[in-house]
Design an enzyme around this catalytic site. Sequence first.
Site, mmCIF file in Angstrom:
data_model
loop_
_atom_site.group_PDB
_atom_site.id
_atom_site.type_symbol
_atom_site.label_atom_id
_atom_site.label_comp_id
_atom_site.label_asym_id
_atom_site.label_seq_id
_atom_site.Cartn_x
_atom_site.Cartn_y
_atom_site.Cartn_z
ATOM 1 N N ASP A 1 0.841 -1.204 0.000
ATOM 2 C CA ASP A 1 0.000 0.000 0.000
ATOM 3 C C ASP A 1 0.877 1.257 0.000
ATOM 4 O O ASP A 1 0.370 2.381 -0.058
ATOM 5 C CB ASP A 1 -1.023 -0.006 1.137
ATOM 6 C CG ASP A 1 -0.397 -0.085 2.520
ATOM 7 O OD1 ASP A 1 0.843 -0.144 2.614
ATOM 8 O OD2 ASP A 1 -1.155 -0.087 3.517
ATOM 9 N N SER A 2 2.205 1.059 0.001
ATOM 10 C CA SER A 2 3.117 2.182 -0.251
ATOM 11 C C SER A 2 2.817 2.793 -1.620
ATOM 12 O O SER A 2 3.270 3.900 -1.906
ATOM 13 C CB SER A 2 4.583 1.711 -0.195
ATOM 14 O OG SER A 2 4.793 0.581 -1.026
ATOM 15 N N ASP B 1 -1.007 -6.181 -0.630
ATOM 16 C CA ASP B 1 -1.285 -5.587 0.683
ATOM 17 C C ASP B 1 -2.783 -5.393 0.879
ATOM 18 O O ASP B 1 -3.495 -4.997 -0.050
ATOM 19 C CB ASP B 1 -0.608 -4.210 0.762
ATOM 20 C CG ASP B 1 0.344 -4.104 1.940
ATOM 21 O OD1 ASP B 1 0.318 -4.991 2.820
ATOM 22 O OD2 ASP B 1 1.117 -3.136 1.965
ATOM 23 N N LYS C 1 -0.884 -9.564 2.431
ATOM 24 C CA LYS C 1 -0.154 -9.139 3.633
ATOM 25 C C LYS C 1 -1.053 -8.200 4.409
ATOM 26 O O LYS C 1 -1.764 -7.394 3.815
ATOM 27 C CB LYS C 1 1.138 -8.411 3.247
ATOM 28 C CG LYS C 1 1.892 -7.824 4.453
ATOM 29 C CD LYS C 1 3.247 -7.295 4.073
ATOM 30 C CE LYS C 1 3.253 -5.904 3.512
ATOM 31 N NZ LYS C 1 2.674 -4.854 4.369
ATOM 32 N N GLU D 1 -1.201 -5.703 8.127
ATOM 33 C CA GLU D 1 -0.547 -5.155 9.307
ATOM 34 C C GLU D 1 -1.329 -5.520 10.560
ATOM 35 O O GLU D 1 -2.554 -5.579 10.527
ATOM 36 C CB GLU D 1 -0.496 -3.615 9.209
ATOM 37 C CG GLU D 1 0.345 -3.103 8.074
ATOM 38 C CD GLU D 1 0.369 -1.565 7.982
ATOM 39 O OE1 GLU D 1 -0.109 -0.888 8.921
ATOM 40 O OE2 GLU D 1 0.866 -1.056 6.962
ATOM 41 N N GLU E 1 8.925 -4.319 10.395
ATOM 42 C CA GLU E 1 9.326 -3.001 9.877
ATOM 43 C C GLU E 1 9.899 -2.127 10.976
ATOM 44 O O GLU E 1 9.306 -1.956 12.047
ATOM 45 C CB GLU E 1 8.115 -2.309 9.222
ATOM 46 C CG GLU E 1 8.471 -0.931 8.669
ATOM 47 C CD GLU E 1 7.503 -0.393 7.643
ATOM 48 O OE1 GLU E 1 6.587 -1.128 7.225
ATOM 49 O OE2 GLU E 1 7.676 0.783 7.240
HETATM 50 O O1 KIV Z 1 3.508 -1.080 1.585
HETATM 51 C C1 KIV Z 1 4.647 -1.532 1.515
HETATM 52 O O2 KIV Z 1 5.382 -1.336 0.536
HETATM 53 C C2 KIV Z 1 5.128 -2.324 2.646
HETATM 54 C C3 KIV Z 1 6.583 -2.592 2.714
HETATM 55 C C4 KIV Z 1 7.286 -1.360 3.094
HETATM 56 C C5 KIV Z 1 6.894 -3.731 3.605
HETATM 57 O O3 KIV Z 1 4.356 -2.693 3.466
#
Ligand code: KIV
Length: 262
Positions: A42-43, A81, A111, A113, A180
């Site tokens: 989600d970056s 994400d 993934k 969090e 992280e």
């Molecule tokens: O969103 C992302 O790119 C991430 C990484 C920084 C692990 O969660």
Amino acid sequence: MYTAPQIMALKSKKKIVMLTAYDYLLANYLEKAGVDIILVGDSLGMVFLGYKDTLPVTVDDVIYHVKAVKRGAKDTMIVADMPFMSYQESIMDAVRNAGKIVKTSGASAVKLEGGLEACPQIKALVSIGIPVMGHIGLQPQSVNKYGGYPVQGVSGSDITRLIKEAKAIEEAGAFAIVAEKVLSKTAAVITKSVNIPVIGIGSGPGCDGQVLVTPDLLGAFEDFTPKFVKKYDNVSERSIKALGKFIKDVRNKRFPGRKYYY
Ligand code: KIV
């Protein structure tokens, strides 16, 4: 292409390399370079869409970007994400949204969090056949709670909590965990305390693998650069220079030269 069980089996055997991509072109570069896992993180909200944090990213954004990444990297494992508020509110939300992502996009895992509070969601997703990568330590979706992006796992109680979270996430059925911005000594202890791979970002060499945001390591994203980013190129500077040359050439009638038209 790695599967989730194959990634689990790499623990202590080979350092795992995961990098982010958000589009066809970058995904294609990553596959050609031989990365183990592509994360559509989600970056993307920050480095691709220009938001100030990851919070506005939607499930549809993730699906759109995973589809493009899949077209560019057909033979690489893709992890998608779960964006903010796509799974936190209920197990049903998690199942519906992770199901939609995996069913429609080409990602083979998600993934998410969270620590202990995310374990019921992880368990539910694994039970319906969706491999899950956990994400502990700094959780960027909680930026408003932290008031920034602080280092994690520094105090005694924080260390104990992180180890407990990693064990619970393993117990819930996750195949790997991202850690992280965790103090390196703490990350090494966490890595040793679970049997699934711990992939670090800013968490030191004791982890089973490393992940970075690709535009950061290429020097393509300049808004800010965390201490843990090693820049392997200066794509931003070189691109602006190249683009400037093109603009000058057109204005000075040097482009298109005879070679470049019909
Ligand atoms: O969103 C992302 O790119 C991430 C990484 C920084 C692990 O969660």
